[in-house]
Design a protein around this motif. Structure first.
Motif, short mmCIF file in Angstrom:
data_model
loop_
_atom_site.label_atom_id
_atom_site.label_comp_id
_atom_site.label_asym_id
_atom_site.label_seq_id
_atom_site.Cartn_x
_atom_site.Cartn_y
_atom_site.Cartn_z
N LEU A 1 -1.25 16.21 3.95
CA LEU A 1 -0.37 17.19 3.33
C LEU A 1 0.84 16.54 2.65
CD1 LEU A 1 -0.08 20.20 2.88
CD2 LEU A 1 1.14 20.36 5.04
N LEU A 2 1.23 15.36 3.14
CA LEU A 2 2.36 14.65 2.53
C LEU A 2 2.10 14.30 1.07
CD1 LEU A 2 3.64 12.21 5.30
CD2 LEU A 2 4.78 14.22 4.37
N SER A 3 0.84 14.05 0.72
CA SER A 3 0.56 13.69 -0.67
C SER A 3 0.88 14.85 -1.61
CB SER A 3 -0.90 13.24 -0.84
OG SER A 3 -1.78 14.28 -0.48
N GLY A 4 0.65 16.07 -1.16
CA GLY A 4 1.03 17.22 -1.98
C GLY A 4 2.53 17.35 -2.11
N PHE A 5 3.25 17.08 -1.04
CA PHE A 5 4.71 17.15 -1.09
C PHE A 5 5.29 16.08 -2.01
CE2 PHE A 5 4.31 19.36 3.09
CZ PHE A 5 4.90 20.55 2.69
N ILE A 6 4.73 14.89 -1.95
CA ILE A 6 5.27 13.83 -2.82
C ILE A 6 4.97 14.15 -4.28
CG2 ILE A 6 3.28 12.29 -2.63
CD1 ILE A 6 5.19 9.95 -2.68
N THR B 1 1.88 11.91 -9.93
CA THR B 1 0.75 12.85 -9.92
C THR B 1 -0.51 12.28 -10.55
OG1 THR B 1 1.27 14.04 -11.99
CG2 THR B 1 2.32 14.85 -9.95
N LEU B 2 -0.61 10.94 -10.63
CA LEU B 2 -1.85 10.34 -11.10
C LEU B 2 -2.96 10.54 -10.07
CD1 LEU B 2 -0.62 6.97 -12.61
CD2 LEU B 2 -1.53 8.93 -13.84
N GLY B 3 -2.65 10.23 -8.82
CA GLY B 3 -3.60 10.45 -7.74
C GLY B 3 -4.94 9.77 -7.95
N PHE B 4 -4.94 8.47 -8.12
CA PHE B 4 -6.18 7.74 -8.37
C PHE B 4 -7.23 7.98 -7.30
CE2 PHE B 4 -3.57 4.50 -10.86
CZ PHE B 4 -3.94 5.04 -12.08
N GLY B 5 -6.83 8.07 -6.04
CA GLY B 5 -7.79 8.30 -4.96
C GLY B 5 -8.34 7.04 -4.34
N ASP B 6 -7.88 5.87 -4.78
CA ASP B 6 -8.37 4.63 -4.18
C ASP B 6 -7.66 4.32 -2.87
OD1 ASP B 6 -6.09 4.21 -5.67
OD2 ASP B 6 -6.60 2.17 -6.24
N VAL B 7 -6.47 4.86 -2.67
CA VAL B 7 -5.75 4.75 -1.40
C VAL B 7 -5.47 6.17 -0.94
CG1 VAL B 7 -3.68 3.91 -0.25
CG2 VAL B 7 -4.69 2.55 -2.08
N LEU B 8 -5.93 6.49 0.25
CA LEU B 8 -5.79 7.85 0.76
C LEU B 8 -5.05 7.85 2.09
CD1 LEU B 8 -9.42 9.10 0.08
CD2 LEU B 8 -7.39 9.56 -1.30
N LEU B 9 -4.45 8.99 2.40
CA LEU B 9 -3.81 9.17 3.70
C LEU B 9 -4.85 9.65 4.70
CD1 LEU B 9 -0.54 11.02 2.67
CD2 LEU B 9 -0.84 8.61 3.14
N GLU B 10 -4.62 9.31 5.95
CA GLU B 10 -5.49 9.82 7.01
C GLU B 10 -5.26 11.31 7.15
OE1 GLU B 10 -4.97 7.58 10.56
OE2 GLU B 10 -5.36 5.67 9.58
N LYS B 11 -6.21 11.99 7.75
CA LYS B 11 -6.20 13.45 7.83
C LYS B 11 -4.88 14.05 8.34
CE LYS B 11 -9.12 17.31 8.85
NZ LYS B 11 -10.45 17.75 9.15
N PRO B 12 -4.27 13.52 9.40
CA PRO B 12 -3.03 14.16 9.86
C PRO B 12 -1.88 14.09 8.84
CG PRO B 12 -3.86 12.64 11.52
CD PRO B 12 -4.69 12.45 10.29
N TRP B 13 -1.96 13.18 7.88
CA TRP B 13 -0.86 12.96 6.94
C TRP B 13 -1.18 13.44 5.52
CZ3 TRP B 13 3.29 12.04 9.53
CH2 TRP B 13 3.23 11.32 10.71
N ASP C 1 0.83 -1.21 0.00
CA ASP C 1 0.00 0.00 0.00
C ASP C 1 0.87 1.26 0.00
OD1 ASP C 1 -2.34 -1.47 -0.01
OD2 ASP C 1 -2.58 -1.36 2.18
N ALA C 2 1.94 1.24 0.78
CA ALA C 2 2.84 2.39 0.85
C ALA C 2 3.50 2.63 -0.51
CB ALA C 2 3.89 2.18 1.92
N LEU C 3 3.97 1.57 -1.15
CA LEU C 3 4.62 1.71 -2.44
C LEU C 3 3.63 2.15 -3.52
CD1 LEU C 3 7.27 1.45 -3.95
CD2 LEU C 3 6.72 -0.95 -4.35
N TYR C 4 2.44 1.57 -3.49
CA TYR C 4 1.42 1.95 -4.47
C TYR C 4 1.05 3.42 -4.31
CZ TYR C 4 -3.11 2.23 -6.79
OH TYR C 4 -4.15 2.61 -7.59
N PHE C 5 0.80 3.86 -3.09
CA PHE C 5 0.43 5.25 -2.87
C PHE C 5 1.58 6.18 -3.26
CE2 PHE C 5 0.21 9.15 -0.44
CZ PHE C 5 -1.07 9.59 -0.76
N ALA C 6 2.80 5.79 -2.93
CA ALA C 6 3.96 6.61 -3.27
C ALA C 6 4.09 6.75 -4.79
CB ALA C 6 5.22 6.03 -2.66
#
Length: 116
Positions: free
Chosen positions: A84-89, A70-82, A59-64
């Protein structure tokens, strides 16, 4: 168009060792850049695992990978506290893809410049 170009320039391409060297060089450089980008994705996945964001490495590798490209499928999401990391990656991925493109263009420019 590809067939027409192959018919027109095919013999010259196959007989021109300089062109074959250029293709081999570009192939090697591209594979090197893909390897470097893959390492960046694996590092992000490792960071997610160390932070405890994902329980499964897959899951970590797929999300990364999805975020980095920048595909950002949206099927795997980060929890609210994290989140912002998706924007940084994604920003990191854009920057690194741009840098690798610039690197390849500069490499080709230098090869052509050296041959003149």
């Amino acid at each position: 168009m590809a067939i027409a170009a192959a018919q027109r320039f095919g013999d010259r391409f196959l007989n021109d060792h300089r062109m074959l060297r250029l293709v081999a060089f570009l192939t090697g450089m591209t594979l090197w850049m893909v390897a470097a980008l893959s390492i960046a994705v694996w590092l992000w996945a490792a960071a997610f695992m160390m932070l405890g964001v994902f329980r499964l490495p897959e899951d970590a590798l797929y999300f990364a990978a999805v975020s980095f490209t920048t595909l950002g499928f949206g099927d795997v999401l980060l929890e609210k506290p994290w989140r912002l990391l998706s924007g940084f990656i994604a920003a990191n991925g854009l920057i690194l893809f741009s840098l690798t493109t610039a690197f390849l263009i500069e490499a080709v420019r230098r090869v052509y410049q050296a041959e003149e």
